[in-house]
Design a protein around this motif. Structure first.
Motif, PDB file in Angstrom:
ATOM      1  N   ALA A 136      -2.490  10.441  -3.467  1.00 40.28           N
ATOM      2  CA  ALA A 136      -2.753   9.166  -4.133  1.00 40.28           C
ATOM      3  C   ALA A 136      -2.503   8.037  -3.147  1.00 40.28           C
ATOM      4  CB  ALA A 136      -1.849   9.008  -5.348  1.00 40.28           C
TER       5      ALA A 136
ATOM      6  N   SER B 101      -9.216   3.970  -9.210  1.00 37.66           N
ATOM      7  CA  SER B 101      -8.533   3.475 -10.409  1.00 37.66           C
ATOM      8  C   SER B 101      -8.270   1.981 -10.283  1.00 37.66           C
ATOM      9  CB  SER B 101      -7.205   4.213 -10.624  1.00 37.66           C
ATOM     10  OG  SER B 101      -6.288   3.893  -9.599  1.00 37.66           O
ATOM     11  N   LYS B 102      -8.117   1.360 -11.442  1.00 35.98           N
ATOM     12  CA  LYS B 102      -7.711  -0.041 -11.553  1.00 35.98           C
ATOM     13  C   LYS B 102      -6.756  -0.119 -12.735  1.00 35.98           C
ATOM     14  CE  LYS B 102     -12.194  -1.777 -10.091  1.00 35.98           C
ATOM     15  NZ  LYS B 102     -13.373  -2.560 -10.451  1.00 35.98           N
TER      16      LYS B 102
ATOM     17  N   GLY C 159      -3.083  -3.235  -9.800  1.00 34.92           N
ATOM     18  CA  GLY C 159      -3.243  -2.151  -8.852  1.00 34.92           C
ATOM     19  C   GLY C 159      -4.647  -1.595  -8.800  1.00 34.92           C
ATOM     20  N   THR C 160      -5.013  -1.145  -7.605  1.00 37.49           N
ATOM     21  CA  THR C 160      -6.231  -0.377  -7.401  1.00 37.49           C
ATOM     22  C   THR C 160      -5.836   0.850  -6.602  1.00 37.49           C
ATOM     23  OG1 THR C 160      -6.776  -1.558  -5.372  1.00 37.49           O
ATOM     24  CG2 THR C 160      -7.777  -2.386  -7.410  1.00 37.49           C
ATOM     25  N   GLY C 161      -6.579   1.930  -6.782  1.00 35.00           N
ATOM     26  CA  GLY C 161      -6.186   3.120  -6.058  1.00 35.00           C
ATOM     27  C   GLY C 161      -7.289   4.124  -5.877  1.00 35.00           C
TER      28      GLY C 161
ATOM     29  N   LEU D  11      -0.840  -2.095  -4.551  1.00 34.90           N
ATOM     30  CA  LEU D  11      -0.123  -2.642  -5.697  1.00 34.90           C
ATOM     31  C   LEU D  11       0.375  -4.044  -5.382  1.00 34.90           C
ATOM     32  CD1 LEU D  11       1.979   0.557  -6.395  1.00 34.90           C
ATOM     33  CD2 LEU D  11       0.063  -0.275  -7.776  1.00 34.90           C
TER      34      LEU D  11
ATOM     35  N   ASP E 144      -2.492   3.828  -3.331  1.00 39.70           N
ATOM     36  CA  ASP E 144      -2.584   2.676  -4.221  1.00 39.70           C
ATOM     37  C   ASP E 144      -2.285   1.397  -3.473  1.00 39.70           C
ATOM     38  OD1 ASP E 144      -3.004   3.771  -7.003  1.00 39.70           O
ATOM     39  OD2 ASP E 144      -1.247   4.925  -6.393  1.00 39.70           O
TER      40      ASP E 144
ATOM     41  N   GLN F  72       0.872  -1.168   0.000  1.00 37.85           N
ATOM     42  CA  GLN F  72       0.000   0.000   0.000  1.00 37.85           C
ATOM     43  C   GLN F  72       0.912   1.221   0.000  1.00 37.85           C
ATOM     44  OE1 GLN F  72      -0.747  -2.412   2.712  1.00 37.85           O
ATOM     45  NE2 GLN F  72      -2.061  -3.411   1.228  1.00 37.85           N
TER      46      GLN F  72
ATOM     47  N   TYR G 172      -5.230   1.760 -17.514  1.00 36.03           N
ATOM     48  CA  TYR G 172      -5.870   2.394 -16.367  1.00 36.03           C
ATOM     49  C   TYR G 172      -7.335   2.656 -16.670  1.00 36.03           C
ATOM     50  CZ  TYR G 172      -2.009   3.568 -13.227  1.00 36.03           C
ATOM     51  OH  TYR G 172      -0.975   3.505 -12.326  1.00 36.03           O
TER      52      TYR G 172
END
Length: 180
Positions: free
Chosen positions: A56, A84-85, A70-72, A60, A58, A44, A104
Motif C-alpha cells: 500500500a 483509493s480516495k 488521502g489518496t492511495g 495523506l 498512500d 507519503q 473510501y
C-alpha cells in the motif's frame, strides 16, 4: 485520479523501500514522544503486508483540525492494482496515530496484461471481483487504522500498522517536502 498523481505515487513506490534507509532510521528517535503538531502536514506512507502479498502506498494530509485527506495505490499479488480516495478524522495518543474514515472510494487500475487475464480466466475474474467487493466493504467499516510510531524525526516515521490488535506490518512515512 489523474495520471500525474498516479505517476507521482508510482515514483514514490520505487524510492520508498520500507526500512531500507538505515542511516535515517538510526538517526530517528527511538521511543519517540510525538505530538499532534509533529504529524500535521502531508506524508507519503508505504506499508508492506508480506503474508497477504499486498503493498500500500498512500499520500495523506493530516490537517490541524483533525481531518485527513488521502489518496492511495494498492498492489495485490503483483497482478491487481487499485486507487483509493478518502477523507476522515485522525488522532494521536501514546504514539499511536489512528485514522477513521467511512468514505473510501476505490477504482481498478489494473495493468493491461491483468485485464487480458481477467477476460480469459473466469476463476481469476471471480477472485478479483470478490476481493474488490471485500476491499470496499471492509475499508468503510468505520474501524480505525492504527499506526504505531516506532521512530520519528521531523521528516520520517517508521511505523507498524497494527491489524486487529495483533498482526504488525512494517511501514515508512516520509513528509512531503514542498517544492521551493
Amino acid at each position: 485520479m489523474s495520471k500525474k498523481i498516479i505517476l507521482w505515487l508510482l515514483a514514490i513506490v520505487a524510492t520508498l523501500p520500507v526500512y531500507a534507509d538505515t542511516n535515517a532510521a538510526e538517526s530517528a528517535g527511538k521511543n519517540p514522544n510525538v505530538s499532534k503538531q509533529d504529524i500535521i502536514g502531508e506524508w507519503q506512507c508505504k506499508i508492506i503486508y508480506d503474508d497477504l502479498q499486498i503493498q500500500a502506498l498512500d499520500s495523506l494530509d493530516f490537517q490541524a483540525d483533525g481531518s485527513t485527506v488521502g489518496t492511495g495505490l494498492l498492489f495485490v499479488h503483483n497482478n491487481f492494482a487499485y486507487e483509493s480516495k478518502h477523507t476522515g478524522r485522525w488522532q494521536l495518543k501514546d504514539n499511536v496515530l489512528s485514522e477513521t474514515s467511512t468514505d473510501y472510494s476505490f477504482g481498478r487500475i489494473h495493468p493491461s496484461q491483468t485485464e487480458k487475464r481477467l477476460d480469459e480466466e473466469p476463476k481469476l475474474k471471480e477472485f478479483e471481483s470478490l476481493f474488490f467487493e471485500n476491499l470496499k466493504e471492509n475499508s468503510n467499516s468505520g474501524e480505525s487504522v492504527n499506526l504505531h510510531i516506532l521512530r520519528y524525526d521531523k521528516n520520517q516515521m517508521i511505523i507498524d500498522h497494527v491489524w486487529d490488535n495483533q498482526k504488525r506490518y512494517p511501514g515508512l512515512c516520509r513528509r512531503k517536502v514542498q517544492d521551493e
